[in-house]
Design a protein around this motif. Structure first.
Motif, PDB file in Angstrom:
ATOM      1  N   GLN A  93       0.838  -1.193   0.000  1.00  0.00           N
ATOM      2  CA  GLN A  93       0.000   0.000   0.000  1.00  0.00           C
ATOM      3  C   GLN A  93       0.873   1.243   0.000  1.00  0.00           C
ATOM      4  OE1 GLN A  93      -2.023   0.001   3.860  1.00  0.00           O
ATOM      5  NE2 GLN A  93      -0.373  -1.307   4.608  1.00  0.00           N
ATOM      6  N   GLY A  94       0.246   2.383  -0.272  1.00  0.00           N
ATOM      7  CA  GLY A  94       0.941   3.658  -0.199  1.00  0.00           C
ATOM      8  C   GLY A  94       1.767   3.975  -1.427  1.00  0.00           C
ATOM      9  N   LEU A  95       2.595   5.010  -1.303  1.00  0.00           N
ATOM     10  CA  LEU A  95       3.412   5.476  -2.424  1.00  0.00           C
ATOM     11  C   LEU A  95       4.898   5.430  -2.093  1.00  0.00           C
ATOM     12  CD1 LEU A  95       1.282   8.518  -3.689  1.00  0.00           C
ATOM     13  CD2 LEU A  95       1.318   6.179  -4.578  1.00  0.00           C
ATOM     14  N   SER A  96       5.290   4.417  -1.339  1.00  0.00           N
ATOM     15  CA  SER A  96       6.716   4.221  -1.095  1.00  0.00           C
ATOM     16  C   SER A  96       7.386   3.753  -2.385  1.00  0.00           C
ATOM     17  CB  SER A  96       6.931   3.167  -0.010  1.00  0.00           C
ATOM     18  OG  SER A  96       6.535   1.882  -0.485  1.00  0.00           O
ATOM     19  N   ARG A  97       8.692   3.897  -2.438  1.00  0.00           N
ATOM     20  CA  ARG A  97       9.440   3.392  -3.597  1.00  0.00           C
ATOM     21  C   ARG A  97       9.207   1.888  -3.757  1.00  0.00           C
ATOM     22  NH1 ARG A  97      13.536   4.695  -6.901  1.00  0.00           N
ATOM     23  NH2 ARG A  97      14.911   3.020  -7.614  1.00  0.00           N
ATOM     24  N   LYS A  98       9.237   1.169  -2.642  1.00  0.00           N
ATOM     25  CA  LYS A  98       9.045  -0.279  -2.695  1.00  0.00           C
ATOM     26  C   LYS A  98       7.694  -0.630  -3.318  1.00  0.00           C
ATOM     27  CE  LYS A  98       8.728  -4.395   0.285  1.00  0.00           C
ATOM     28  NZ  LYS A  98       9.529  -5.267  -0.598  1.00  0.00           N
ATOM     29  N   HIS A  99       6.633   0.008  -2.844  1.00  0.00           N
ATOM     30  CA  HIS A  99       5.303  -0.363  -3.339  1.00  0.00           C
ATOM     31  C   HIS A  99       5.081   0.065  -4.785  1.00  0.00           C
ATOM     32  CE1 HIS A  99       1.243  -1.624  -3.375  1.00  0.00           C
ATOM     33  NE2 HIS A  99       0.732  -0.402  -3.445  1.00  0.00           N
ATOM     34  N   ILE A 100       5.592   1.234  -5.163  1.00  0.00           N
ATOM     35  CA  ILE A 100       5.416   1.691  -6.542  1.00  0.00           C
ATOM     36  C   ILE A 100       6.131   0.767  -7.522  1.00  0.00           C
ATOM     37  CG2 ILE A 100       6.049   3.518  -8.176  1.00  0.00           C
ATOM     38  CD1 ILE A 100       5.419   5.540  -5.972  1.00  0.00           C
ATOM     39  N   LEU A 130       7.339  13.138  -0.531  1.00  0.00           N
ATOM     40  CA  LEU A 130       6.962  13.309  -1.936  1.00  0.00           C
ATOM     41  C   LEU A 130       8.159  13.091  -2.847  1.00  0.00           C
ATOM     42  CD1 LEU A 130       4.739  14.017  -3.951  1.00  0.00           C
ATOM     43  CD2 LEU A 130       5.292  16.444  -3.604  1.00  0.00           C
ATOM     44  N   GLU A 131       9.345  13.456  -2.382  1.00  0.00           N
ATOM     45  CA  GLU A 131      10.556  13.256  -3.180  1.00  0.00           C
ATOM     46  C   GLU A 131      10.769  11.767  -3.481  1.00  0.00           C
ATOM     47  OE1 GLU A 131      10.821  17.080  -1.025  1.00  0.00           O
ATOM     48  OE2 GLU A 131      10.331  15.024  -0.437  1.00  0.00           O
ATOM     49  N   GLU A 132      10.530  10.914  -2.493  1.00  0.00           N
ATOM     50  CA  GLU A 132      10.674   9.475  -2.690  1.00  0.00           C
ATOM     51  C   GLU A 132       9.661   8.964  -3.719  1.00  0.00           C
ATOM     52  OE1 GLU A 132       9.917   5.275  -0.240  1.00  0.00           O
ATOM     53  OE2 GLU A 132      10.398   7.096   0.881  1.00  0.00           O
TER      54      GLU A 132
END
Length: 336
Positions: A93-100, A130-132
């Motif tokens: 879930q979310g907008l982490s680098r890992k999840h994207i 947001l930068e990530e």
């Protein structure tokens, strides 16, 4: 079919875009969903929008199967990332680098394609820098897995910050996907002007207000059997806020306006959102192929100014205009 440029990008999309939020993989059987997609193609729709969270990935699978065999270069396929998917683990879930980065690969597998034309952040993630997020989206683009990036239900301030980072990263942030209809106009004061300034186009969802603007829901009457308002798997919750007698009474006053223009009420609703020059496309779904045939007739329609004023007068103060609702739609806790 009418085609429009998506923001300031060079990509053109069909003004009527087929979306499969509440239908594919949940409300309708797969063969009917495929018939709806085929009907969309037959009527000139080339742009298809989905998300990984819809039916927990099944919607992407159904869409991919329905489009199999079509010339990929003739299609524009959009999907989104943010909400919990899969087994809903801590990083699903979310907008982490890992999840994207994991999310795009999973979406491409389900869709059966090497790339999507537009990869969108389904909500703003207040817990990830947001930068990530923007660096991860930029890497998705550079890897050839998405051509453009976009956002959905972001505030004007959030969009401006993301655009600045996109420019610095040399990637194209080209779109916003907000809810927009005659009854829900909260993007007009801030989001639309900001996007116009920055060169983002609007791909609007729920232009028929979850079906309310078709006129089939009558004040003082129970919802029609089999309608979205009776669907406990998600449809009923989505439409509930429109189902009050005052709003439904005002909606009924749109019938003669549509009739004078030779349109159904649904066509009037879709044509109304497309009247906004900043709207690149109206997202429409379908549970039957005939609904697709009806909706596409709104493409290219111009509503006269006197009719636009009559619509405003008919709906009156039942229209939601609070711009603050855009920012308040950002989840304040991590999706679980």
């Amino acid at each position: 079919m009418e085609f429009r440029y998506l923001g300031r990008s060079g990509m053109q999309i069909s003004a009527i875009t087929y979306g499969n939020w509440l239908t594919h993989g949940s409300q309708v059987e797969n063969d009917v969903a495929t018939q709806c997609v085929r009907a969309a193609l037959d009527h000139g729709i080339t742009t298809f929008d989905t998300a990984d969270v819809y039916a927990n990935g099944k919607a992407e699978e159904v869409l991919g199967a329905a489009l199999k065999g079509e010339r990929r270069e003739s299609l524009e396929i959009f999907t989104k990332v943010y909400w919990p998917v899969g087994p809903r683990g801590k990083n699903d879930q979310g907008l982490s680098r890992k999840h994207i980065l994991e999310g795009i690969d999973a979406s491409l597998r389900r869709l059966g394609t090497d790339y999507v034309d537009l990869y969108q952040a389904h909500r703003y993630d207040v817990y990830t820098p947001l930068e990530e997020t923007m660096q991860a989206f930029a890497d998705v683009v550079r890897a050839g897995k998405a051509l453009y990036i976009g956002v959905s239900e972001w505030s004007a301030e959030q969009i401006r910050a993301a655009h600045g980072l996109a420019v610095s990263l040399s990637v194209s942030l080209v779109s916003s996907q907000p809810q927009y209809s005659m009854l829900h106009r909260i993007i007009e004061p801030e989001v639309v002007p900001t996007c116009e300034e920055l060169g983002l186009g609007q791909i609007v969802w729920s232009p028929i207000a979850q079906g309310v603007l078709t006129g089939k829901y009558k004040p003082g009457e129970a919802p029609p059997p089999g309608s979205r308002a009776t669907d406990e798997s998600g449809g009923a919750q989505a439409i509930a806020r429109f189902l009050n007698d005052e709003t439904l009474t005002r909606v009924q006053a749109l019938a003669p306006i549509a009739g004078d223009l030779g349109l159904t009420m649904a066509q009037l609703a879709v044509a109304w959102v497309l009247q906004n020059a900043d709207v690149a496309a109206a997202l429409v779904g379908a549970s039957r192929p005939e609904q697709v045939a009806e909706n596409v007739k709104a493409a290219g329609v111009r509503i006269p100014e006197d009719a636009m004023k009559a619509i405003d007068a008919a709906l009156g103060d039942s229209v939601e205009r609070d711009a603050g609702l855009v920012a308040r739609s950002t989840p304040r806790r991590r999706p679980v």
